[in-house]
Enzyme design. Structure first.
Site, PDB file in Angstrom:
ATOM      1  N   GLU A   9      35.038  39.903  60.221  1.00  0.00           N
ATOM      2  CA  GLU A   9      36.252  40.403  59.572  1.00  0.00           C
ATOM      3  C   GLU A   9      36.718  41.720  60.185  1.00  0.00           C
ATOM      4  O   GLU A   9      36.761  42.742  59.509  1.00  0.00           O
ATOM      5  CB  GLU A   9      35.867  40.700  58.124  1.00  0.00           C
ATOM      6  N   PRO A  10      37.034  41.718  61.463  1.00  0.00           N
ATOM      7  CA  PRO A  10      37.392  42.985  62.094  1.00  0.00           C
ATOM      8  C   PRO A  10      38.805  43.437  61.720  1.00  0.00           C
ATOM      9  O   PRO A  10      39.715  42.622  61.614  1.00  0.00           O
ATOM     10  CB  PRO A  10      37.347  42.651  63.592  1.00  0.00           C
TER      11      PRO A  10
ATOM     12  N   ARG B 166      39.882  47.338  62.626  1.00  0.00           N
ATOM     13  CA  ARG B 166      40.073  48.319  63.691  1.00  0.00           C
ATOM     14  C   ARG B 166      39.945  47.724  65.099  1.00  0.00           C
ATOM     15  O   ARG B 166      40.749  48.023  65.974  1.00  0.00           O
ATOM     16  CB  ARG B 166      39.000  49.421  63.513  1.00  0.00           C
TER      17      ARG B 166
ATOM     18  N   CYS C 290      53.083  71.052  55.048  1.00  0.00           N
ATOM     19  CA  CYS C 290      52.683  72.336  54.472  1.00  0.00           C
ATOM     20  C   CYS C 290      51.254  72.315  53.946  1.00  0.00           C
ATOM     21  O   CYS C 290      51.026  72.413  52.738  1.00  0.00           O
ATOM     22  CB  CYS C 290      53.668  72.719  53.380  1.00  0.00           C
ATOM     23  N   GLU C 291      50.315  72.124  54.844  1.00  0.00           N
ATOM     24  CA  GLU C 291      48.887  72.213  54.512  1.00  0.00           C
ATOM     25  C   GLU C 291      48.170  72.692  55.751  1.00  0.00           C
ATOM     26  O   GLU C 291      48.469  72.206  56.851  1.00  0.00           O
ATOM     27  CB  GLU C 291      48.310  70.836  54.155  1.00  0.00           C
TER      28      GLU C 291
ATOM     29  N   ARG D 110      43.915  60.352  59.399  1.00  0.00           N
ATOM     30  CA  ARG D 110      42.495  60.215  59.728  1.00  0.00           C
ATOM     31  C   ARG D 110      41.829  61.536  60.145  1.00  0.00           C
ATOM     32  O   ARG D 110      40.714  61.822  59.706  1.00  0.00           O
ATOM     33  CB  ARG D 110      42.288  59.138  60.799  1.00  0.00           C
TER      34      ARG D 110
ATOM     35  N   GLY E  39      34.015  46.355  60.922  1.00  0.00           N
ATOM     36  CA  GLY E  39      33.379  47.650  61.134  1.00  0.00           C
ATOM     37  C   GLY E  39      33.089  47.998  62.575  1.00  0.00           C
ATOM     38  O   GLY E  39      32.487  49.048  62.845  1.00  0.00           O
TER      39      GLY E  39
ATOM     40  N   TYR F 125      44.788  51.887  60.707  1.00  0.00           N
ATOM     41  CA  TYR F 125      44.747  52.903  59.647  1.00  0.00           C
ATOM     42  C   TYR F 125      45.648  54.112  59.963  1.00  0.00           C
ATOM     43  O   TYR F 125      45.337  55.245  59.615  1.00  0.00           O
ATOM     44  CB  TYR F 125      43.298  53.342  59.359  1.00  0.00           C
TER      45      TYR F 125
HETATM   46  N1  LLP Z   1      36.282  43.766  55.552  1.00  0.00           N
HETATM   47  C1  LLP Z   1      36.306  44.508  54.429  1.00  0.00           C
HETATM   48  C2  LLP Z   1      35.902  43.904  53.166  1.00  0.00           C
HETATM   49  C3  LLP Z   1      36.699  45.845  54.485  1.00  0.00           C
HETATM   50  O1  LLP Z   1      36.708  46.575  53.383  1.00  0.00           O
HETATM   51  C4  LLP Z   1      37.099  46.400  55.720  1.00  0.00           C
HETATM   52  C5  LLP Z   1      37.517  47.807  55.813  1.00  0.00           C
HETATM   53  C6  LLP Z   1      37.090  45.576  56.854  1.00  0.00           C
HETATM   54  C7  LLP Z   1      36.663  44.262  56.731  1.00  0.00           C
HETATM   55  C8  LLP Z   1      37.539  46.057  58.205  1.00  0.00           C
HETATM   56  O2  LLP Z   1      36.841  47.144  58.680  1.00  0.00           O
HETATM   57  P1  LLP Z   1      37.117  47.675  60.177  1.00  0.00           P
HETATM   58  O3  LLP Z   1      36.732  46.565  61.115  1.00  0.00           O
HETATM   59  O4  LLP Z   1      38.548  47.989  60.281  1.00  0.00           O
HETATM   60  O5  LLP Z   1      36.259  48.880  60.305  1.00  0.00           O
HETATM   61  N2  LLP Z   1      40.550  54.008  56.633  1.00  0.00           N
HETATM   62  C9  LLP Z   1      39.286  54.020  57.331  1.00  0.00           C
HETATM   63  C10 LLP Z   1      38.662  52.664  57.400  1.00  0.00           C
HETATM   64  C11 LLP Z   1      38.465  52.032  56.048  1.00  0.00           C
HETATM   65  C12 LLP Z   1      37.945  50.636  56.133  1.00  0.00           C
HETATM   66  C13 LLP Z   1      37.979  49.954  54.822  1.00  0.00           C
HETATM   67  N3  LLP Z   1      37.503  48.616  54.839  1.00  0.00           N
HETATM   68  C14 LLP Z   1      39.497  54.623  58.714  1.00  0.00           C
HETATM   69  O6  LLP Z   1      40.621  55.007  59.037  1.00  0.00           O
HETATM   70  O7  LLP Z   1      38.557  54.782  59.473  1.00  0.00           O
END
Ligand code: LLP
Length: 381
Positions: free
Chosen positions: A263-264, A266, A333-334, A302, A227, A362
């Site tokens: 658990e990164p 992004r 087409c949106e 996004r 996150g 993403y």
């Molecule tokens: N761990 C779990 C269990 C997750 O569900 C996620 C993301 C992560 C780790 C990694 O999160 P991150 O570090 O990437 O924020 N499509 C959205 C983001 C959805 C994230 C879903 N889960 C976007 O484009 O912002």
């Protein structure tokens, strides 16, 4: 651990990018060096024992290999992700994978266990309905720490409006069900949301997880999820990993029994990826000015889905002054097919190369062939 602010890679490597754009109408381009740097930063945190890359963010083979080489393990959320990872990294050990499905059918848990993966449950339902699956198993349990946030309500993963995690109010029942199934809990997991910029969040998550962890004598791991936010604009400050490390070291001092995992997704890949496209058409409508480009929400959903901001530059005319305010639109087409709204932009021409930043996370993974448009190729530098 934090490297000093340096020129963004895609300005340094502009010539290479223009060459790629000479060969492809549209392309995702990934800078593996940037991924290595991000991995090094997060893997050097003293408080963290393991970093599991959430491969949902970008499952490109070169990206996965780069991260594995850098020392990251993997968080997989479906059998498809696990199989893909195995194809790309056949020698990757099973214990480098955490399998975290959500509302998945019974078969997926059975499969994960048979494959010898570390499995995370994030509901009581599997323990209630299929206790026989978990007899003798060593499990992770995903808890809703009721502490989190995110860049958009769709990515907030805590609180009663989010479908994820066992509530803290269900810990008695959890303890009972785990015992009745004959399972052992070895890890407590949380993912509190995506695109959070305050390091304090993860310390608060860790605090919230202690209540759950202390109920199970065999828990040795607290997985605090991913996150971590990334800078949206070139000048924005990067996520303060040293501040996070400090907070987590303080937590570990109080609770030395637990290893901390992160658990990164992004953080490791977003900035390292760009989407290249070409200007197709230009248009003025009332006071609006539109710059049309050769791919849109089919390649990067996004902005349409979350109102997310992605910096957009005219790479061909990088030194030209911004003299107009434009909305950058794709060919889908949106009316929602906008990559950026009301952006200061230089006067552009057909065939100019346009770069959309922060497309490494993403982007490709959420792309589609909507309107039967091709998904751009992925190129690594
Ligand atoms: N761990 C779990 C269990 C997750 O569900 C996620 C993301 C992560 C780790 C990694 O999160 P991150 O570090 O990437 O924020 N499509 C959205 C983001 C959805 C994230 C879903 N889960 C976007 O484009 O912002």
């Amino acid at each position: 651990m934090q490297r000093k602010q340096e020129t963004i890679w895609w300005l340094r490597k502009r010539d290479e990018l223009l060459k790629v754009a000479g060969r492809h109408l549209n392309a995702y381009v990934y800078d593996l060096e940037s991924i290595e740097n991000a991995a090094r930063d997060i893997l050097s945190m003293r408080s963290v024992s393991r970093v599991l890359y959430a491969m949902k963010a970008n499952f490109n083979a070169d990206v996965l290999r780069t991260l594995a080489r850098s020392g990251a393990d993997f968080d997989c959320v479906s059998p498809g992700e696990v199989r893909h990872l195995r194809e790309v990294l056949p020698d990757n050990a099973k214990d480098r994978i955490l399998f975290t499905p959500n509302f998945a059918p019974r078969d997926e848990y059975e499969w994960g266990i048979k494959e010898g993966l570390r499995v995370t449950l994030d509901n009581l339902y599997p323990l209630k309905a299929w206790p026989e699956l978990f007899d003798g198993q060593r499990l992770f349990i995903r808890i809703d720490p009721n502490q989190g946030g995110g860049h958009h309500e769709h990515v907030v993963t805590v609180g009663k409006r989010s479908k994820f995690g066992v509530s803290l109010s269900e810990l008695d029942e959890l303890k009972y069900l785990v015992g009745a199934a004959g399972a052992t809990v070895i890890g407590i997991h949380a993912h509190s949301g995506s695109g959070i910029n305050e390091p304090d969040n993860w310390a608060a998550v860790a605090d919230a997880l202690i209540e759950a962890a202390d109920r199970f004598a065999d828990v040795t791991v607290l997985d605090l999820g991913g996150g971590f936010g990334v800078p949206e604009n070139r000048g924005d400050v990067r996520f303060d990993l040293s501040a996070l490390d400090e907070r987590l070291m303080a937590f570990k001092k109080q609770h030395p029994k637990y290893e901390l995992w992160l658990e990164p997704g992004r953080y490791l890949v977003a900035v390292a990826g760009v989407l290249l496209a070409h200007v197709t058409q230009l248009k003025g409508k009332s006071e609006m000015r539109y710059v049309g480009v050769s791919t849109g929400m089919n390649s990067l959903i996004r902005p349409a889905l979350y109102g997310a901001y992605h910096e957009i530059v005219n790479l061909t005319r990088i030194s030209d002054e911004a003299t107009e305010t434009v909305t950058v639109v794709g060919p889908i087409c949106e009316s929602g097919d906008k990559l950026g709204t009301d952006r200061p932009f230089p006067r552009s021409q057909e065939n100019d190369v346009i770069l959309i930043a922060n497309a490494g996370a993403y982007g490709r993974v959420m792309s589609s062939s909507y309107n039967l448009r091709d998904i751009p190729p992925e190129i690594t530098l």
